[in-house]
Scaffold this motif. Structure first.
Motif, mmCIF file in Angstrom:
data_model
loop_
_atom_site.group_PDB
_atom_site.id
_atom_site.type_symbol
_atom_site.label_atom_id
_atom_site.label_comp_id
_atom_site.label_asym_id
_atom_site.label_seq_id
_atom_site.Cartn_x
_atom_site.Cartn_y
_atom_site.Cartn_z
ATOM 1 N N LYS A 265 1.438 1.971 -0.074
ATOM 2 C CA LYS A 265 1.418 1.942 -1.529
ATOM 3 C C LYS A 265 -0.019 2.051 -2.032
ATOM 4 O O LYS A 265 -0.282 2.720 -3.039
ATOM 5 C CB LYS A 265 2.071 0.640 -2.001
ATOM 6 N N ALA A 266 -0.959 1.427 -1.334
ATOM 7 C CA ALA A 266 -2.373 1.481 -1.728
ATOM 8 C C ALA A 266 -2.898 2.916 -1.691
ATOM 9 O O ALA A 266 -3.778 3.279 -2.486
ATOM 10 C CB ALA A 266 -3.209 0.574 -0.830
ATOM 11 N N ASP A 267 -2.365 3.741 -0.780
ATOM 12 C CA ASP A 267 -2.785 5.147 -0.713
ATOM 13 C C ASP A 267 -2.427 5.890 -2.004
ATOM 14 O O ASP A 267 -3.146 6.789 -2.429
ATOM 15 C CB ASP A 267 -2.123 5.858 0.472
ATOM 16 N N VAL A 268 -1.305 5.534 -2.610
ATOM 17 C CA VAL A 268 -0.906 6.161 -3.876
ATOM 18 C C VAL A 268 -1.961 5.871 -4.939
ATOM 19 O O VAL A 268 -2.424 6.773 -5.637
ATOM 20 C CB VAL A 268 0.486 5.671 -4.330
ATOM 21 N N ASP A 269 -2.355 4.607 -5.047
ATOM 22 C CA ASP A 269 -3.371 4.239 -6.037
ATOM 23 C C ASP A 269 -4.703 4.916 -5.744
ATOM 24 O O ASP A 269 -5.374 5.395 -6.666
ATOM 25 C CB ASP A 269 -3.553 2.720 -6.082
#
Length: 128
Positions: A77-81
């Motif tokens: 999910k952090a990769d999306v941000d």
């Protein structure tokens, strides 16, 4: 069994679009000419960029209306941000959806200079 491993998009200026994607993904095309370019990603997926003026059979020359999108799956999910913030610094990327949780996971959407939709998502099929 068939396996889809390539998408081709039609653009008015192949070299300009290839430059955009090379910078966006920090990846050089394996093929580049005024009428066609190809990128090969880790895992083997191929993105072809073909001149809308030379594609055969000819594509209809209608005003652009999106009817699909290129989807890029992330590991976290952090990769999306991270990609949302990184892509937001590109002047030619238009963010059309900020990161949001949807029924399939965490995602954002953008539009490339030719009007193609780009979606980045972390698939969350467990509903976390």
């Amino acid at each position: 069994m068939l396996t889809a491993n390539m998408t081709i998009i039609y653009v008015p200026n192949v070299v300009k679009s290839a430059d955009f994607y090379a910078a966006l993904f920090d990846l050089k095309p394996v093929e580049l000419s005024p009428t066609f370019a190809m990128f090969i990603f880790n895992g083997g997926f191929k993105l072809g960029i073909w001149s809308k003026y030379t594609v055969e059979p000819a594509a209809q020359q209608l005003p652009f209306s999106p009817n699909g999108e290129l989807v890029f799956k992330t590991e976290t999910k952090a990769d999306v941000d991270f990609l949302y913030n990184e892509w937001g610094t590109f002047r030619e990327v238009t963010i059309i959806q900020t990161p949001v949780k949807m029924d399939f996971g965490y995602t954002f959407s953008a539009i490339d200079p030719d009007g193609h939709r780009l979606r980045v998502c972390y698939l969350d099929l467990d509903g976390e």
